[in-house]
Write an enzyme that holds these catalytic residues in place. Sequence first.
Site, PDB file in Angstrom:
ATOM      1  N   HIS A  59      -7.925 -18.123 -13.660  1.00  0.00           N
ATOM      2  CA  HIS A  59      -7.729 -16.676 -13.504  1.00  0.00           C
ATOM      3  C   HIS A  59      -8.924 -16.021 -12.805  1.00  0.00           C
ATOM      4  CE1 HIS A  59      -4.482 -16.447 -16.878  1.00  0.00           C
ATOM      5  NE2 HIS A  59      -3.946 -16.662 -15.684  1.00  0.00           N
ATOM      6  N   ASP A  61     -10.459 -13.283 -13.187  1.00  0.00           N
ATOM      7  CA  ASP A  61     -11.543 -12.713 -13.994  1.00  0.00           C
ATOM      8  C   ASP A  61     -12.437 -13.804 -14.609  1.00  0.00           C
ATOM      9  OD1 ASP A  61      -9.289 -13.295 -15.693  1.00  0.00           O
ATOM     10  OD2 ASP A  61     -10.216 -12.136 -17.293  1.00  0.00           O
ATOM     11  N   HIS A  62     -12.257 -15.046 -14.150  1.00  0.00           N
ATOM     12  CA  HIS A  62     -13.113 -16.159 -14.586  1.00  0.00           C
ATOM     13  C   HIS A  62     -13.697 -16.932 -13.403  1.00  0.00           C
ATOM     14  CE1 HIS A  62     -11.695 -15.794 -18.814  1.00  0.00           C
ATOM     15  NE2 HIS A  62     -10.757 -15.144 -18.176  1.00  0.00           N
ATOM     16  N   ASP A 134     -10.312 -18.320 -22.421  1.00  0.00           N
ATOM     17  CA  ASP A 134      -9.221 -17.502 -22.961  1.00  0.00           C
ATOM     18  C   ASP A 134      -8.300 -18.326 -23.850  1.00  0.00           C
ATOM     19  OD1 ASP A 134     -10.290 -15.475 -21.447  1.00  0.00           O
ATOM     20  OD2 ASP A 134      -8.546 -15.227 -20.137  1.00  0.00           O
TER      21      ASP A 134
HETATM   22 FE    FE Z   1      -9.455 -13.716 -18.942  1.00  0.00          FE
HETATM   23 ZN    ZN Z   2      -7.235 -15.797 -18.424  1.00  0.00          ZN
END
Ligand code: FE
Ligand code: ZN
Length: 256
Positions: A59, A61-62, A134
Site C-alpha cells: 500500500h 501509505d507504506h 497493517d
Molecule cells: Fe496502512
Molecule cells: Zn495497508
Amino acid sequence: MPALTIEQIPVLGDNFIYLVHDSESGETAAVDPAVAGPVFDTLAARGWTLSHILNTHHHDDHTGANMELKKATGCTIIGAGVDAARIPGIDVRVSEGDSVAIGHHQGKVFDVPGHTSGHIAYWFEQDQALFSGDALFSMGCGRLFEGTAEQMWTSLLKLRALPDETMVYCAHEYTSSNADFALSVEPANPDLKRRAAEVVALREQGKPTVPSNLGEEKRVNPFLRADNDDLLQAAGLTGQDAIPAFAEIRRRKDNF
Ligand code: FE
Ligand code: ZN
C-alpha cells in the site's frame, strides 16, 4: 551487542514510519516509509545514513517514499517476494523463514496475509520488537482487502505465538477507535477497560499509544481472542469455532 534504537515518526495523520538504527554497524532501516521528508529530517537530526527500507506490504501509505529514498541514499529495499511487482524499487524478495539483518540484529520474516495477499511482518527477537504493518494493530487488525478471515486468523496466530515481552510497532495510530470497538464486544474485560482508559489519557496528552505490549494485546485485542471463551460469551458467539467467530468480529468492526 547494543540494542537497536527505534525512532517513531508520525506522518499523514495516523501512519507511523519507524527508523531502526544499529549503532555498532551504523546501519539504519526505514520501516514502511510513506513519505520522504520526515525521514530525511530525522536522519539528519540523528546523523544517521539510510541503508535499508523494510516494507510490510504494497500500500502507498507504506511504500510511497521508496523510490525517493532509494534515489537519494542508494538504500536496499526489502519486501515480500510474492508482491514484488507492487513494491516500488524492491531489491530483496523475502518470505517466511527468511531473515533480514540490520548490523548483527536479525529480523525474522513472517508471512501474514489477510490485509493484502503479500503482507509480511518483521520480528527482531533480541530486541523484542515486532513490526506488524497493517496486520496487527493495538486492539485491532487490518481490514481484509485481499484475504479471507481464515488467512488473517492464521496470520494473527503466528504473531500471538511470540513472547509476551514483544513490543508491537504497528503502522497506524488507530487505537482509540479500536478500543471503542473492543469495549463494545467485551465491555466487562478488566484488562481492556484499563488499557482503554490509558489510551484515552495518552491521546489527551497528544502521545502515541504505539508500540504496545504483545502480552497485553493477547488479553485485550478482540482479534487475538476469537478462540477465547470469555470473548465468545461476551460476543454472543459461545461454541463457535475460531474462524467463523473471527470472521463475525471482523464484520462487526467493518460496520462499527
Ligand atoms: Fe496502512
Ligand atoms: Zn495497508
